[in-house]
Write an enzyme that holds these catalytic residues in place. Sequence first.
Site, mmCIF file in Angstrom:
data_model
loop_
_atom_site.group_PDB
_atom_site.id
_atom_site.type_symbol
_atom_site.label_atom_id
_atom_site.label_comp_id
_atom_site.label_asym_id
_atom_site.label_seq_id
_atom_site.Cartn_x
_atom_site.Cartn_y
_atom_site.Cartn_z
ATOM 1 N N GLN B 111 34.080 26.660 35.593
ATOM 2 C CA GLN B 111 34.271 27.211 34.245
ATOM 3 C C GLN B 111 33.005 27.938 33.793
ATOM 4 O OE1 GLN B 111 34.731 24.048 31.430
ATOM 5 N NE2 GLN B 111 35.498 25.355 29.778
ATOM 6 N N SER B 114 29.751 28.271 28.931
ATOM 7 C CA SER B 114 28.473 28.064 28.230
ATOM 8 C C SER B 114 27.378 28.988 28.734
ATOM 9 C CB SER B 114 27.995 26.624 28.422
ATOM 10 O OG SER B 114 28.889 25.737 27.841
ATOM 11 N N SER B 154 29.690 23.038 36.492
ATOM 12 C CA SER B 154 29.868 22.086 37.584
ATOM 13 C C SER B 154 30.754 22.731 38.642
ATOM 14 C CB SER B 154 30.432 20.758 37.093
ATOM 15 O OG SER B 154 31.497 20.960 36.232
ATOM 16 N N GLU B 237 40.370 20.640 27.814
ATOM 17 C CA GLU B 237 39.132 20.014 28.261
ATOM 18 C C GLU B 237 38.954 18.650 27.617
ATOM 19 O OE1 GLU B 237 35.672 22.372 27.509
ATOM 20 O OE2 GLU B 237 34.459 21.190 28.897
ATOM 21 N N GLU B 370 28.809 16.321 17.614
ATOM 22 C CA GLU B 370 28.703 16.991 16.320
ATOM 23 C C GLU B 370 29.872 17.968 16.135
ATOM 24 O OE1 GLU B 370 26.110 16.610 18.495
ATOM 25 O OE2 GLU B 370 25.167 15.014 17.321
#
Lengths: 400, 400, 382, 382
Positions: B111, B114, B154, B237, B370
């Site tokens: 994926q 990020s 990953s 996810e 958060e």
Amino acid sequence: MWKDRLSSLVTEFLAGHDPEVIGRTEFLRARFDAGLAWIHHPVGLGGLDAPRELQPLVDGAFDAAGAPGSPPHRNPIGLGLAAPTILRHGTPALRKRLLRPLWTGEEIWCQLFSEPGAGSDLAAVATRAVRQTDGGSGAHTAGWIINGQKVWTSLAHRARWGLLLARTDPDLPKHQGLSYFVCDMTAPGVEVRPLRQLTGDAEFNEVFLTDVRLPDELRLGEIGEGWQVARTTLMNERVVIGGRPVPREGGMIGVLAEAWRNRPDRRTPALHDELLRLWVRAEAVRLTGLLVRQQMVTGDPGPEGSAVKLSYAALTQAVSGLELDLLGVDGLRHDDWSLRRPDRVDMLGRTPGYRYLRARGNSIEGGTSEILRGIIAERLLGLPTEPRTDRNTAWKDLPR
Amino acid sequence: MWKDRLSSLVTEFLAGHDPEVIGRTEFLRARFDAGLAWIHHPVGLGGLDAPRELQPLVDGAFDAAGAPGSPPHRNPIGLGLAAPTILRHGTPALRKRLLRPLWTGEEIWCQLFSEPGAGSDLAAVATRAVRQTDGGSGAHTAGWIINGQKVWTSLAHRARWGLLLARTDPDLPKHQGLSYFVCDMTAPGVEVRPLRQLTGDAEFNEVFLTDVRLPDELRLGEIGEGWQVARTTLMNERVVIGGRPVPREGGMIGVLAEAWRNRPDRRTPALHDELLRLWVRAEAVRLTGLLVRQQMVTGDPGPEGSAVKLSYAALTQAVSGLELDLLGVDGLRHDDWSLRRPDRVDMLGRTPGYRYLRARGNSIEGGTSEILRGIIAERLLGLPTEPRTDRNTAWKDLPR
Amino acid sequence: MSVDLRYSELDLELRRSVRAMLTLHSPWQRVLTNQDRPDDATLWSRLATEMGLAGLAVPERLGGGGAGLRENAIVCEELGRAVAPVPYLASAVVATQTLLACAAERWLTQLADGTRRAVVVVPVDTPPGPAGVRPAPVGVHAGPAFGPGVRADDHRLTGTVPGVADAATADLLLVPTVDELWIVEAVAAGVSRSPVVSLDQTRALTDFSFDAVPAYRIAAGRAAAGALHWGLTAGAVLLAAEQYGLAQWCLDAAVDQLKTRYQFGRPIGGFQALKHRLADAWVEVTQARAVARYAVGVLADADPGAGPDSEAQVAAALAQAHCGPVAVRLAEECVQLHGGLGFTWEHPVHLYLKRARTAAVAFGGADRHRSALAGLVDLPPG
Amino acid sequence: MSVDLRYSELDLELRRSVRAMLTLHSPWQRVLTNQDRPDDATLWSRLATEMGLAGLAVPERLGGGGAGLRENAIVCEELGRAVAPVPYLASAVVATQTLLACAAERWLTQLADGTRRAVVVVPVDTPPGPAGVRPAPVGVHAGPAFGPGVRADDHRLTGTVPGVADAATADLLLVPTVDELWIVEAVAAGVSRSPVVSLDQTRALTDFSFDAVPAYRIAAGRAAAGALHWGLTAGAVLLAAEQYGLAQWCLDAAVDQLKTRYQFGRPIGGFQALKHRLADAWVEVTQARAVARYAVGVLADADPGAGPDSEAQVAAALAQAHCGPVAVRLAEECVQLHGGLGFTWEHPVHLYLKRARTAAVAFGGADRHRSALAGLVDLPPG
């Protein structure tokens, strides 16, 4: 040098004023006039322009002689909040008129800040102060007409004067349209009603202000600068609440420790560890208070006071909760649900249930814990403020 | 009816395909082609349009026969995230090309979301996808050129394909200028470097994309609608992470309970109560997971999955911390600090210190705690959003 | 109760010089590049010998600095802040204070200039206490003996001690047996040390075994127990100073990160939930400082030879009960507030997390110190 | 483990009707205006008699509803949500289940239509357990006897029991002695009840004394202990349902407040620190529901006559260990998030806070239930 001078002044004063003979009020008036009230105040306003840190020396000397001092719990808002605010922002005439009877306790004070719609957001107060106009010409006269509602006003039912924050210009952004007054609590249109708390007591009041007339002489600071004056009051408020020195096991942790010692039948290993954790935390809060006081060389309150108040509130709540857990069914026995009007909070008397309930207020009154965390984050850690929509909008246009 | 049909289809299939005889991959390909992979998928894409809740029946029947299924830990991103995203947003050709080798495990997925500057704020990704232009005419051709850096990837070092979120228009507000691609990890310009964690392992990678050319056929969804496609991936996810069913004392609480049972020498009353508190909390988290699954009739992931992930992370961290407290000096012995590249996380093997360190990631990876709290507050409780300054600004003009 | 919790001008000056040296010579990356070495010998020699900090608490007539635990505390705060891999706490505090309590001048002289290092050979989680050594079983706060792993026979020691902190490079070993305290040269025949792969990469553990090692007895009976009690109490208190320093670094690092990391178009430090968490963290760190300063002050005013008095024991237990958990929580919070970055090997915060976790166990851990308090302040278990 | 934690359609229908009735007839202000009365008799008769909810768990052939603990749980959730001052838990759950376990049909018939109310006369903090009654001293989870305050002599009871919840208006008293279980008419000569000024204004306590009161023995020995164990276990579980209902109300009220209260020019629910706290609260409340639903499901499938089996004991202990603290925390959080308003007498949240605090002590409290779990799931103390 100041030390010696003060010692001899006290000795001299006591020689001329025997507290056994003179009445309490008369004695206090004379002490004020001798400059031995607040020694750091100017001459004529209860002081001698002496160094503030020598105050305990003077108080101690009077105490030792069995002479009266100003009892802090009789007029807490007067001594803690009104006096520094008047000293800093008052006209000479107001200082002269107000400070002596404040210190002697002849005139009690209250604080007319919070409103139902202005709690944490204190700058949003809606109480209006309008310039009195002359009926014929429409020109401003020297007075103000006040309308609005205040809340959480302790001692309002005993007070001669109130510290009043009111809106003089609703067209300006909220911080800019405020002015600060000394409110005559005996004026027509001031109505005080008891406000009952979850403890069943009414420590506080609601104050309704309906066409209350105040002369312009009772204004503190310039018109529109009420928020700056209020900050002086607020800074002192947090010190009053959080700053008292306590010995080990002073306060509620001592009550809990005694309950533990007296009730072996109720002990469990889990409660034991919780007790020890709170005992440790109480010491941490206490020693931090000591550290903050040691660092407060100038005597000026700083944001550290907020931190002490914050942790003191959380500690008190946890301690009183554990007392209930420890006592089980015995902790559920209460004394009285009838309406009382206590002049001050006695956390150590009454029942464990009362302590638990009253402690809930510690994180709300005098600045909520949420507000205090914001102060710590911004003023001590320098973290950025959040985006705000209310700073540059006319007060009257804010959503509410 | 479906039940009976599926049972007989499995029986029939197994009669024709002896797992003892046929190779693993060949068996899985045949199972996919028979529609017995994801039974709720359309015919031809591994399914039979059958009700999703009967999947366990089919898997159970294959398991009982000792026949292979798709091993979820071999291709977790493929099965958990890529498959639902491709099914929903892929062209017929892409679905046909990608889903079978994904399910059989022949092609591993990763994926590419990020970035160093886009973590919680995923919509801020800076990786650029530019339409390839014809050198002479300047007209758009059918391909894209990708440049940027991804992180926390990953399996990138094993992956054939990656789910890529990239910016196609920096002049639009950040959510609007994104497009979604399937990235060919074998393409020139894709460079994968191990990224080491505080455990010493490199489970993840950094992926550097330099002039990587992707044909337009590998785009999922319309140009500029990458964020909508990414939401499908993200919803799945959180389910993958939080939704696994566990028996009582399954997972790390079981490891801790065993440590307690085996080490009477290390027990103290305080640790005992902390252990019991965590045991209770583990049951609460477990039963809540069960409740969420029972309510998830349709099989669609909802925001409740975020809540399960949130509490699972906090629990795991507390449990692994208490294990260290319990073991004292023995918990400080580690096995190995050399760089390892594990294909999956084994929380129950290795040392208590490893468990403790690895658990820190549970509240960061796959949506920080958060971010999850924000989702719960807004989507489950309906609380208002905060004032935002970044929604209507061109991405290129955002402060960073 | 008249302890001054503030730093003096001299304290601040000492801090500045230690911090400047550590900033220059102990960047955290050294720990990762020096992973095959248990501590940083170069750094030790700068700190101990060049700056003269090893012998701070050793009297001047024995070659030391003639200062005391207050000054040690400043150094420990800075070492915690820098997660510096040097055996300062073990040698310059615990061993030095134990030797001071024994008035063992000959060895103090050796430690004073930092050329030799010493360690008290007990497992890292050994709490102070009248009977010292292994954590007592439930409900028992004082066993009858200490140093149970080693026995003495005709001035020769035999036995094993696992998990000793900061002992890999020590020159002198202070070894307790059941009722005596011995000193052993680390290079003596029969001493073997095995390094432990340790969770804390800045404070390694070592397993010891002794096989008929020649030893010199420095104290026996009550004197030995008292000296060990004093040394470990000083260790617990100075570790609290280190924990405060570590926690303060974590707070500072988190604040910096929150001011400079932008997400959603603004610095994440402007998000209220994070601000409130950092405000709570500030309160905790400030409390840790007050508690650690108090304990250092109380201990600094006490007499090593007399062993810790009751208030020193309370202050030490308080310091460990409070500061250990604060350091762990701050390190954990610092990881979380750094997000993915905090989870990497390439950011220093993991070294703080690992050190905080080891420190939380050292000298007994918060739990055992709370139990000790129970006995000291009359809050008996059920 | 195959317990269905969801609500059935019938559950939801029952909930709707109970909630509608309570909304209409049990506004919280009634508690403050009825302060001189220990409970709300009018409300009881609507709930128990008109709606037939008192006898929900009583078999139909005895005049009851023929339903069970699952349906009781729906009612308890709603009573918690409304802080309704009725002795439902005491009479329709604890006393009814105790009588069911004794197969004491004659009295079940009297309770079935709600015209009479019963109470098990034990202090409110009595935990379930093989030996029942007073909280055991440290480390002792099962004493040799129960009902130590009252003794029987020739079928007459003498003694005292302090702090019994919801007992002020009970008609039938189920009184345990050391090894028997008795039934007494509340109006019998020799029974005296003193009302206690109670922290919880919706669940008053009563002190009892008995002076040679004529009594009927309904069970003895193991049967009596088993019945009491069952009855108190059912009470602990159904209290958890009530605690969940109370916590859910607190969450809902806080959310409403945060959506409608404006400060700083916007609803305070948009402030991130408050949002995150409410998110955590949502998680806790949802967990409380799952845990309470699980315990109700396990107990509903068990046989009262056989006493609670091991899984029922685990589920009950789990429910009280978890739900009690959640209810207290939610009530505390609800006060805080209402600011000054939450601190007044004129807002209902204080009634929730007081009820949550009493509930946290009832049937033994979370601490004792954790200790009970330790024994049940093989996690022995040190």
